[in-house]
Design an enzyme around this catalytic site. Structure first.
Site, mmCIF file in Angstrom:
data_model
loop_
_atom_site.group_PDB
_atom_site.id
_atom_site.type_symbol
_atom_site.label_atom_id
_atom_site.label_comp_id
_atom_site.label_asym_id
_atom_site.label_seq_id
_atom_site.Cartn_x
_atom_site.Cartn_y
_atom_site.Cartn_z
ATOM 1 N N LYS A 53 40.761 17.707 -1.685
ATOM 2 C CA LYS A 53 41.349 16.634 -0.874
ATOM 3 C C LYS A 53 42.601 16.084 -1.553
ATOM 4 O O LYS A 53 43.628 15.857 -0.904
ATOM 5 C CB LYS A 53 40.317 15.515 -0.633
ATOM 6 C CG LYS A 53 39.228 15.928 0.358
ATOM 7 C CD LYS A 53 38.037 14.976 0.420
ATOM 8 C CE LYS A 53 36.965 15.543 1.353
ATOM 9 N NZ LYS A 53 35.739 14.731 1.443
ATOM 10 N N GLN A 97 33.342 9.569 -1.420
ATOM 11 C CA GLN A 97 32.707 10.878 -1.270
ATOM 12 C C GLN A 97 31.187 10.743 -1.234
ATOM 13 O O GLN A 97 30.594 10.073 -2.082
ATOM 14 C CB GLN A 97 33.150 11.804 -2.421
ATOM 15 C CG GLN A 97 32.680 13.241 -2.290
ATOM 16 C CD GLN A 97 33.282 13.984 -1.090
ATOM 17 O OE1 GLN A 97 34.394 13.695 -0.647
ATOM 18 N NE2 GLN A 97 32.552 14.942 -0.553
ATOM 19 N N ASP A 120 37.365 8.355 7.107
ATOM 20 C CA ASP A 120 36.225 9.221 7.430
ATOM 21 C C ASP A 120 35.705 8.955 8.841
ATOM 22 O O ASP A 120 34.960 9.772 9.390
ATOM 23 C CB ASP A 120 35.061 8.934 6.452
ATOM 24 C CG ASP A 120 35.010 9.937 5.311
ATOM 25 O OD1 ASP A 120 35.333 11.116 5.548
ATOM 26 O OD2 ASP A 120 34.624 9.539 4.193
HETATM 27 N N1 GUN Z 1 30.438 14.647 2.012
HETATM 28 C C1 GUN Z 1 30.337 15.736 2.810
HETATM 29 N N2 GUN Z 1 31.198 15.648 3.838
HETATM 30 C C2 GUN Z 1 31.847 14.475 3.702
HETATM 31 C C3 GUN Z 1 32.868 13.837 4.455
HETATM 32 O O1 GUN Z 1 33.341 14.316 5.492
HETATM 33 N N3 GUN Z 1 33.293 12.631 3.961
HETATM 34 C C4 GUN Z 1 32.764 12.072 2.844
HETATM 35 N N4 GUN Z 1 33.222 10.889 2.461
HETATM 36 N N5 GUN Z 1 31.820 12.645 2.122
HETATM 37 C C5 GUN Z 1 31.379 13.841 2.546
#
Ligand code: GUN
Length: 302
Positions: A53, A97, A120
């Protein structure tokens, strides 16, 4: 043979557009969109996701700020960090995350993020906005999956879509987006009777359950479009491999179009995170408001 929906190529196009628009925002408003990424603990998969990311943000011209916290971080410490980020006018997007270590309350942390910075799309206000067809921030994986579907279908209206899985991150928002696009939507899950027969009726199958190669050839109507959201690490002949929720080798010959794993939905999720960060920055700029205390939290505190 199915048409392959190439997530690497498509995500590069999305990122290219985001990068161009980020430059415009910088030139016209002297604002650089910024994404704060919060990682708690040492889950190896989460570290890989966060690294990807941050790299992608750099490629799009988005400033990223990493906050790495120890695995034993308490709720108060994490809340204090979120509060700081909510109130920092130079931070436009906040991503915590998931999953979080067991001592932390995930729902409370998600609700603590200001909805305008919730890139998100997990905050209850954004979930509600999506469910009621209002503008909010939309979860990245479903958003990326919709962009992939639009590559194959000019009009999704009247198509029967079956979503396998009912998670808050993918299944539920995916169903909401498909409904908004006028699909007839079925959501199937672990308690559904005869999943195979329901899937066989579908023009579109979205598999998001996290079980390697669950979806077999006899689940799929010939010519159907198959979006595989699963990323499952499995051992094949002593080697670690990534497999989707769909048995690709068996399904690909009869599907109309299909996403591969890896190189399918995964890169689109990250590209959509950058798209959401740009959207968040633009909205904050046009709102011009500096009060980023979370209204959902403030109500409970008054
Ligand atoms: N963990 C797995 N997928 C995601 C996501 O799309 N966003 C976040 N914040 N954590 C994750």
């Amino acid at each position: 043979m199915a048409r392959l929906i190439d997530g690497k190529q498509l995500s590069a196009q999305v990122l290219d557009t985001v990068a161009t628009e980020v430059q415009q925002l910088k030139a016209e408003h002297s604002v650089t969109p910024a994404l704060a990424v919060v990682l708690v603990g040492d889950d190896p998969a989460s570290h890989v996701y966060v690294r990807n990311k941050v790299r992608s943000a750099g490629n799009a011209g988005i400033r990223s700020i990493e906050h790495r916290l120890d695995a034993d971080t308490d709720q108060q410490t994490l809340n204090a960090l979120i509060d700081n980020l909510n109130n920092d006018p130079d931070v436009h997007g906040i991503l915590v995350q998931l999953p979080l270590p067991a001592q932390l309350d995930e729902d409370q942390i998600i609700a603590a993020i200001h909805p305008d910075k919730d890139v998100d799309g997990f905050h209850p206000l954004n979930v509600g906005a999506l469910a009621s067809g209002q503008s909010g921030l939309v979860p990245c994986t479903p958003l990326g999956s919709m962009i992939m579907l639009q590559q194959v279908h000019d009009d999704l209206s009247g198509k029967h879509a079956v979503v396998i899985g009912r998670s808050n991150i993918v299944g539920k928002p995916m169903a909401a987006l498909l409904l908004q696009a006028n699909c007839t939507v079925s959501v199937v899950h672990s308690r559904t009777r005869n999943i195979e027969a329901l899937c066989r009726q579908a023009d579109i199958v979205v598999a998001a359950v996290g079980r390697a190669e669950l979806v077999k050839a006899d689940w799929i109507k010939p010519g159907a479009t198959v979006i595989d959201v699963g990323i499952n690490a499995v051992e094949v002949e002593g080697k670690r491999k990534l497999k989707g929720d769909v048995d690709f080798a068996a399904v690909e010959p009869l599907a109309g179009a299909i996403t591969p794993v890896p190189g399918g939905v995964g890169p689109m999720t990250i590209a959509c995170l950058m798209k959401n960060t740009l959207t968040a920055a633009r909205r904050q700029l046009s709102a011009g408001d500096t009060d980023k205390s979370n209204p959902a939290v403030a109500v409970g505190q008054s």
